[in-house]
Structure formats: C-alpha cells, structure tokens
Design a protein around this motif. Structure first.
Motif, PDB file in Angstrom:
ATOM      1  N   TRP A  33     126.549 -63.524   8.316  1.00 26.23           N
ATOM      2  CA  TRP A  33     127.337 -64.647   7.820  1.00 26.23           C
ATOM      3  C   TRP A  33     126.542 -65.410   6.768  1.00 26.23           C
ATOM      4  O   TRP A  33     125.331 -65.591   6.894  1.00 26.23           O
ATOM      5  N   LEU A  88     126.114 -68.953   4.495  1.00 28.63           N
ATOM      6  CA  LEU A  88     126.385 -70.395   4.511  1.00 28.63           C
ATOM      7  C   LEU A  88     126.203 -70.956   3.110  1.00 28.63           C
ATOM      8  O   LEU A  88     125.181 -70.725   2.467  1.00 28.63           O
ATOM      9  N   LYS A  89     127.204 -71.665   2.635  1.00 27.82           N
ATOM     10  CA  LYS A  89     127.127 -72.379   1.364  1.00 27.82           C
ATOM     11  C   LYS A  89     127.447 -73.846   1.628  1.00 27.82           C
ATOM     12  O   LYS A  89     128.424 -74.160   2.313  1.00 27.82           O
ATOM     13  N   SER A  90     126.640 -74.742   1.088  1.00 32.79           N
ATOM     14  CA  SER A  90     126.862 -76.164   1.336  1.00 32.79           C
ATOM     15  C   SER A  90     126.638 -76.965   0.064  1.00 32.79           C
ATOM     16  O   SER A  90     125.837 -76.591  -0.799  1.00 32.79           O
ATOM     17  N   GLU A 147     130.601 -77.720   3.754  1.00 27.60           N
ATOM     18  CA  GLU A 147     130.001 -76.392   3.877  1.00 27.60           C
ATOM     19  C   GLU A 147     131.040 -75.371   4.306  1.00 27.60           C
ATOM     20  O   GLU A 147     132.020 -75.699   4.968  1.00 27.60           O
ATOM     21  N   ARG A 174     131.310 -71.100   5.767  1.00 26.45           N
ATOM     22  CA  ARG A 174     130.644 -69.900   6.261  1.00 26.45           C
ATOM     23  C   ARG A 174     131.615 -68.738   6.137  1.00 26.45           C
ATOM     24  O   ARG A 174     132.811 -68.886   6.408  1.00 26.45           O
ATOM     25  N   TYR A 175     131.097 -67.582   5.753  1.00 28.90           N
ATOM     26  CA  TYR A 175     131.933 -66.390   5.634  1.00 28.90           C
ATOM     27  C   TYR A 175     131.051 -65.159   5.777  1.00 28.90           C
ATOM     28  O   TYR A 175     129.832 -65.217   5.553  1.00 28.90           O
ATOM     29  N   GLU A 176     131.644 -64.041   6.183  1.00 28.95           N
ATOM     30  CA  GLU A 176     130.896 -62.799   6.299  1.00 28.95           C
ATOM     31  C   GLU A 176     130.541 -62.289   4.910  1.00 28.95           C
ATOM     32  O   GLU A 176     131.325 -62.428   3.968  1.00 28.95           O
TER      33      GLU A 176
END
Length: 338
Positions: free
Chosen positions: A118, A120-122, A146, A148-150
């Motif tokens: 996964w 994470l972008k924030s 934020e 989250r994605y695969e």
C-alpha cells in the motif's frame, strides 16, 4: 519461482546444467537464505528418487535355455521379480515427482498470496498536492489530507482508495473495475467521473459533491446507495447518522483546488481548523466560547490577514499574531444560535 528458474534447478540436479542456467540459479540462491533452504528441500526430494530400486538385468540366454527345457517357472520368477521392482520404482518415482510438483505450486501460491504493498500520499498543513494513481486517475489532496492505495490495483475487482480529509478526483473510466473511495464509514463508488469527497476526522459532516458523471454513496448505517448527478452534493451528519442531498453550482465542487474557501453555515471550530490547515498556523480560542457560532462566507485566494479582517468585522472579534499562533478573543457567545 517462475518456470525458467525451475528448469535451471532440474538441469543442475540432473547434471545437465549449462552456463546460462548455472548463472541464473546461483543468482537466485544468493538473494536470500530462504531460497537456499528451498533448494535444499528440492535437492533432498530429488535424491530420494535416486535411491529407488533399479530394474534387474535379465540374462536372456538363461531364460531361452530354460524355456527350451519347457520349464517356465524360472522365467516367471525373473519376470515377476523385475515387474515387482519396476512397479515399486515407478510408484516411488511418481511420488517424488508429485512431491516436487506440489512443492513448486505451494511456493508459487505463497508468492501470489503475499499482500499487496500500500502507498501513502499526504498533504501537510498549508500544502496541496496532486497524485497520479496506477490507473491514471488524478487526485488533488487538500491540506491535512492523506490517501492510501495499492501500488497496482488495476487488475483488482475494485480500485480502492482510502481517504482521510478532502480530495478531488478525476477518475479514469473502467466499467469492469469500479473506483471506490472509503472515508470514515462512507463509501463513494464510481466508474469514471470527477467528484469531491470531504471527510476530516474532526468535522461533524462528511460531504460528497459531483462535477461530472454519476456516483453512488453508502454509509455504514445505510447500505442503500444514494446516487448523485453533476451539481449535486450529499451532506452526511455523523452524529445524527442522517444524509440529505442539495443542488450546488458546479464551480463549487472543486473551488478549493483553485484556492477558494467556502463556508456555508460552518461551525466556527471547523472554520478555524480549515484556516489552520490551509495557512499552516495555530489558532487559539481558549478565552472565548464560540460553540454554536456559524459562518457563511467566501474567500478567494485571500491571505490569512485578509480573512481575519473579515472575521473581525463580521463577528466583532480581535486577533493577534504571536509567531505562528493567532490568539482570537472577543465576540459574543453563539450557544443559543440555531
């Protein structure tokens, strides 16, 4: 372990190894200790097949002589003995092959069952970022948000994104793989459209607004989807577990992306939190209780000083900067306001 690597292992065990297969196998073995242990297991199974009883060689001259003497018993004994060894040897060989095959597929299943990574972008306070997802969907993350994605969800049944905060999506169309935004007990499902989701943990309301296409929204309390069309917005009250739909201007859906702040009967505590996120500041209101106070206003690309000037005039409050903290006081209590 792919088929090419498996062929290299078989060639080494059967002494038919080439320079190319040897190099590939050696590189795989030194990658980690687990590969070495796996190879040893396969090697043990292979050696077991080497210990199988070999078929006895028949002396056909002796057999012929005994046949001519019309004494078939010795021949039958030899044939039966050879058949017995051949039967047991074949069974053991098949067992070894079965074990090797089972080990190969077990290892392949282990590899395929490993959980997907996964990402994470924030976006920190005072920042807004743009994110390109694996399916070419574009996401604009608001400050303090934020997702989250695969790392690669293109072949998944659902293109799932988990959101905290606010984001505007331009989703790549794919009718066979719905795009789902999961945010604090609310799921927004689309196939290809542009929409906005606001779901900050500190805010009472969660909001979904559509710019183009069609979306379906469900909550943990109500699994029946509410569908939204362009210029429609769903407001979900977490405390009351109630949702209602209203019409809005299409330009308001992604107004924050262009720097505009819009407050519509927004509680003061949420106004101050929004200002903190956007301008990367701290607001201290300990000296005054603003419970019940609400604000309706628009600020387009305004500095924090200009926003505070408007609040000072409209609410009769006073503000003072001390470093990165703004102290606000004054104004009347709004606890009785509806």
């Amino acid at each position: 372990m792919d088929n090419k690597l498996w062929d290299c292992i078989v060639k080494r065990l059967s002494a038919e190894e080439t320079a190319e297969s040897a190099a590939m196998l050696d590189a795989w073995l030194i990658e980690n200790r687990g590969h070495q242990e796996e190879y040893l297991k396969i090697q043990v199974l292979w050696k077991l097949t080497e210990k199988l009883p070999a078929q006895e060689q028949l002396d056909f001259e002796i057999v012929r002589e005994r046949i001519s003497e019309t004494n078939p018993t010795p021949q039958l004994t030899l044939v039966d003995n050879a058949a017995r060894w051949w039967k047991y040897g074949l069974a053991a060989a098949m067992t070894g092959i079965f074990l090797l095959t089972a080990l190969f597929y077990y290892r392949s299943a282990q590899n395929s069952a490993q959980p997907e990574e996964w990402v994470l972008k924030s976006a920190g306070a005072g920042k807004m970022i743009r994110v390109l997802l694996p399916d070419s969907t574009l996401v604009w993350l608001n400050s303090g948000s934020e997702i989250r994605y695969e790392r690669d969800f293109r072949n998944n049944k659902l293109r799932l994104v988990k959101l905290k905060g606010e984001a505007y999506f331009e989703v790549t169309h794919d009718s066979s793989h719905p795009f789902v935004v999961s945010s604090a007990g609310m799921n927004t499902t689309v196939y290809g459209t542009s929409f906005n989701v606001r779901a900050y943990n500190t805010e009472r309301a969660m909001v979904v607004a559509v710019n183009s296409g069609k979306v379906g929204v469900t909550t943990s309390e109500d699994k029946k989807a509410v569908f939204l069309l362009p210029s429609e917005k769903l407001i979900y009250d977490r405390e009351k577990a109630e949702a209602h739909k209203i019409s809005i201007s299409s330009s308001d859906v992604d107004s924050w992306v262009s720097g505009e702040l819009i407050f519509e009967q927004t509680p003061f505590n949420e106004v101050f939190e929004a200002l903190e996120r956007k301008y990367n500041i701290k607001i201290n209101t300990e000296k005054t209780n603003y419970t019940g106070c609400k604000l309706t206003a628009r600020f387009r690309n305004k500095s924090i000083n200009e926003v505070l000037k408007t609040l000072n005039l409209s609410m009769n409050i006073r503000s003072k900067f001390v470093g990165q903290t703004i102290y606000i006081e004054g104004g009347g209590s709004c606890s009785n306001n509806k």
